[in-house]
Design an enzyme around this catalytic site. Structure first.
Site, PDB file in Angstrom:
ATOM      1  N   ASP A  78      -4.405   0.142   9.733  1.00  0.00           N
ATOM      2  CA  ASP A  78      -5.499   1.056  10.081  1.00  0.00           C
ATOM      3  C   ASP A  78      -6.721   0.734   9.208  1.00  0.00           C
ATOM      4  O   ASP A  78      -6.702  -0.217   8.427  1.00  0.00           O
ATOM      5  CB  ASP A  78      -5.059   2.517   9.912  1.00  0.00           C
ATOM      6  CG  ASP A  78      -4.588   2.817   8.485  1.00  0.00           C
ATOM      7  OD1 ASP A  78      -4.839   1.971   7.582  1.00  0.00           O
ATOM      8  OD2 ASP A  78      -3.971   3.868   8.265  1.00  0.00           O
TER       9      ASP A  78
ATOM     10  N   ASP B 140      -8.052   2.226   6.619  1.00  0.00           N
ATOM     11  CA  ASP B 140      -7.805   2.297   5.185  1.00  0.00           C
ATOM     12  C   ASP B 140      -7.068   1.054   4.690  1.00  0.00           C
ATOM     13  O   ASP B 140      -7.396   0.491   3.660  1.00  0.00           O
ATOM     14  CB  ASP B 140      -6.949   3.533   4.871  1.00  0.00           C
ATOM     15  CG  ASP B 140      -7.775   4.588   4.154  1.00  0.00           C
ATOM     16  OD1 ASP B 140      -9.018   4.476   4.206  1.00  0.00           O
ATOM     17  OD2 ASP B 140      -7.164   5.493   3.563  1.00  0.00           O
TER      18      ASP B 140
ATOM     19  N   GLU C 203       0.833  -1.202   0.000  1.00  0.00           N
ATOM     20  CA  GLU C 203       0.000   0.000   0.000  1.00  0.00           C
ATOM     21  C   GLU C 203       0.869   1.254   0.000  1.00  0.00           C
ATOM     22  O   GLU C 203       1.693   1.457   0.892  1.00  0.00           O
ATOM     23  CB  GLU C 203      -0.899   0.002   1.250  1.00  0.00           C
ATOM     24  CG  GLU C 203      -1.673   1.296   1.430  1.00  0.00           C
ATOM     25  CD  GLU C 203      -2.463   1.340   2.752  1.00  0.00           C
ATOM     26  OE1 GLU C 203      -2.433   0.340   3.512  1.00  0.00           O
ATOM     27  OE2 GLU C 203      -3.101   2.373   3.010  1.00  0.00           O
TER      28      GLU C 203
ATOM     29  N   ASP D  95      -1.323  -0.925   5.640  1.00  0.00           N
ATOM     30  CA  ASP D  95      -1.206  -0.326   6.967  1.00  0.00           C
ATOM     31  C   ASP D  95      -2.169  -0.980   7.948  1.00  0.00           C
ATOM     32  O   ASP D  95      -3.202  -1.515   7.567  1.00  0.00           O
ATOM     33  CB  ASP D  95      -1.525   1.171   6.899  1.00  0.00           C
ATOM     34  CG  ASP D  95      -0.454   1.934   6.135  1.00  0.00           C
ATOM     35  OD1 ASP D  95       0.668   1.392   6.002  1.00  0.00           O
ATOM     36  OD2 ASP D  95      -0.744   3.054   5.670  1.00  0.00           O
TER      37      ASP D  95
END
Ligand code: 28G
Length: 650
Positions: free
Chosen positions: A510, A512, A435, A508
């Site tokens: 998180d 997203d 990513e 990541d």
């Protein structure tokens, strides 16, 4: 066998139970979690057989505090009278008689008559103890079995402690079995409530009216699975939270000499087909003759309806089967005798008669369904969906050809973003899909370029769940992945062309990152499922924290591990929380996330196709409320999930 001639197929060879311990794989496939739970399903299967025969309606499964499981049914109770030739009680015969070769070579043992209960002896053989209580004819009977080593160290498996004994009187009838899988065989494995619940729910769907009560004595949890709608409820469950094209599933059932058929389907606004078929409660993942029979009949009946209703003009050509199946969610449930399984994983029905019977029963039932005036709108909705699908089919064909043209200038450009590995040895090569450009840059610098390739993803790839194939293929990120893997997609998928043994998603830790991961997994699930099934897809786990002092550093991968890590580093520690992969320099990224010696990978697996389908459609579908609800109930989706199998240092 009175009134019947013996022939060679009636001769069954019997072996002692010790054979099971010598070659457990022959009988339960593996001694991993699957095999462990298999012991339970063998017992539950017998209870279901009894109830399917029309005796009783309830099965309870209880996970006890000592790790054992109890299964109880309210059927007739296993026969307790003495077996005419073996001179033992019927129960003892059932629990100590093993049929040679094992069920894994003899998948048609059930519903073939006379072999009712062959699996129970396998469970007994692999258990530390197995206690059976029978309630029958106003009496309660008991027999216990155990497995032990004698003074000379020789194993004895599933031996009766004493003959069957009448222990009291009762008003109820049925069978109760408690067993503890032997840690000698399975190590420290335990029963998993969630795993059992998924299959118990499925069994309740597949056996209309059956009441399955699942209890865990360790935490008091209890769930009851009972569906008066059977597979119609199954279909509703699978599409929960999705937009449906009509309100309740189409359902029909039919039977013909010892062959039961049941079908339910509904349509959603998605563009993919999700069909699930079962034979004798066993998922037929690879499909087979029953599915073919249904599809043939469905296509024929729908085309005929399209013509007769004037929705398909004389000069227009017929729709293809796939046109009619766009957006369908379908369950086919067959019960039959002498089942033959074929295919790579023995989950494909081979019996030729199943095709002809399913085809003729489906034709009859569906034709009658559409002849009823009130069902006309359902027919029209399906045909409308097929019209759209047929139109896109042509466009998609062109787009597909484009991605297959490997030497085209366009594909060359796409793969230009890829930092390839130098090794030509596909077995050892890995592709990291990373990513973001900055993490992609670190990964390119930090990697071992001999065998690690890096593909940075700039934006979010397209959510394959919501798009038709032509749109999926128009997305640059997706096209890059397809070109890099070189396998083709959908029906053209060819595993032997795969360039990387491991495909590792690095995003990541998180929201997203979770979304990007889910999008990529959805794409693989929809268009390259074999890549997942064959174990090539992984999720890389970056660390969440760095705990360090001048001379000592620890990386921490979960919140639970943080306090211990802090304790180990000791007084005066510093703590860094990583918000994204991009915060790590190339060396750190290598050390924590890419180095095969140290990294944490989760291997993505699909244990239960129907449940995976539900997860994918719920998480990636339109209904935001359902998605929120799902994410809240399975809050641990980010790091570990039933969908993912933990795989350390892969
Ligand atoms: C609770 C856990 C698992 C079962 C029955 C009922 C019968 C049966 C089971 O017969 C055939 C006959 C004796 C060996 C059949 C009862 C006919 C009349 C049964 C279960 C082969 C087995 N009355 N319920 N087996 N035997 N439930 N639940 O296992 O010689 S197994």
């Amino acid at each position: 066998m009175a009134g019947k001639n013996y022939d060679s197929k009636d001769i069954v060879v019997l072996e002692g139970l010790d054979a099971v311990r010598l070659r457990p794989g022959m009988y339960i496939g593996t001694t991993g979690p699957k095999g462990y739970h298999h012991l339970l399903w063998e017992i539950v299967d017998n209870a279901i057989d009894e109830i399917s025969n029309g005796y009783g309606d309830t099965i309870s499964i209880t996970l006890n505090k000592d790790g054992s499981a109890t299964v109880e049914d309210n059927g007739r109770g296993i026969p307790v009278d003495e077996h005419p030739t073996m001179h033992k009680s019927g129960v003892e015969v059932v629990y100590t008689t093993l049929h040679a070769g094992g069920k894994f070579n003899n998948s048609n043992y059930k519903f073939s008559g006379g072999l009712h209960g062959v699996g129970a002896s396998v469970t007994n053989a692999l258990s530390k103890f197995c206690n059976v209580t029978v309630y029958k004819g106003g009496k309660e009977y008991f027999i216990g079995f155990h497995s032990f080593k004698d003074e000379k160290g020789k194993m004895h498996s599933g031996v009766p402690v004493a003959p069957l004994k009448m222990v009291g009187s009762t008003k109820k009838t049925g069978t109760k079995v408690t067993f503890l899988p032997d840690e000698e065989m399975f190590g420290s494995l335990k029963f998993n409530f969630e795993t059992i619940a998924v299959r118990a729910r499925e069994l309740a769907f597949l056996n209309k009216g059956l009441r399955l009560v699942l209890k865990d004595e360790n935490d008091g949890r209890e769930e009851v699975f009972h569906y008066e709608g059977g597979i119609s409820d199954f279909v509703s469950y699978l599409v929960e939270g999705k937009s449906k094209l009509f309100s309740k599933p189409v359902y029909f059932n039919a039977e013909e000499d010892n062959f039961d058929l049941e079908v339910a389907f509904i349509y959603t606004d998605s563009y993919t087909e999700s069909s699930f078929s079962f034979v004798n409660n066993i998922p037929t993942i690879e499909g087979g003759t029953h599915e073919t029979g249904f599809k043939n009949a469905f296509t024929k009946v729908m085309n005929a309806y399209a013509r007769s209703s004037g929705l398909l003009k004389e000069k227009e050509s017929n729709f293809l089967g796939e046109d009619f199946r766009e957006g369908i969610t379908c369950v086919i449930n067959v019960k039959m005798t002498n089942v033959q399984f074929e295919g790579q994983t023995k989950t494909k029905l081979g019996n030729p008669e199943a095709r002809t019977i399913v085809e003729s029963l489906t034709t009859k039932k569906l034709t009658a369904f559409f002849e009823e005036k009130k069902n006309g709108t359902i027919g029209e909705v399906i045909i409308g969906k097929a019209k759209g699908a047929a139109k896109v089919r042509e466009a998609a064909k062109k787009a597909k050809e484009l991605t297959r043209a490997k030497n085209s200038a366009e594909n060359f450009n796409l793969v230009g973003k890829l930092a390839a590995a130098t090794s030509r040895n596909r077995e050892q090569c890995e592709l990291f899909i990373v990513e973001g450009d900055s993490a992609g840059g670190s990964a390119k610098q930090g990697r071992d370029r001999r065998f690690q390739a890096i593909l940075p993803l700039r934006g979010k790839p397209l959510n394959a769940e919501k798009k038709r194939i032509d749109q999926v293929l128009a997305n640059e990120e997706i096209r890059t992945i397809i070109s890099a893997l070189d396998t083709g997609i959908g029906e053209d998928f060819d595993l032997s062309s795969l360039r990387y043994n491991k495909v590792i998603i690095l995003s990541d830790a998180d929201q997203d990152g979770a979304h990007i991961r889910a999008i990529l997994l959805t794409f693989f699930f929809r268009y390259m499922r074999e890549l997942i099934n064959d174990g090539h897809v992984f999720v890389g786990l970056p660390p969440l924290y760095k705990v360090y002092k001048k001379d000592y550093t620890e990386y921490v991968y979960s919140d639970e591990e943080l306090p211990q890590a802090i304790a180990r580093v000791g007084r005066g520690y510093s703590l860094q929380r990583y918000k994204g992969l991009g915060e790590m320099n190339p060396e750190q990224l290598w050390e924590t996330t890419m180095d095969p010696e140290k990294r944490n990978l989760i291997q993505v697996s699909i244990d239960d196709a129907a449940e995976a389908e539900r997860i994918v459609t719920t998480l990636m579908g339109d209904d935001i409320e359902a998605r929120k609800k799902y994410i809240n109930t399975y809050a641990n989706f980010d790091r570990e999930d039933d969908f993912f199998k933990n795989y350390k240092n892969g």
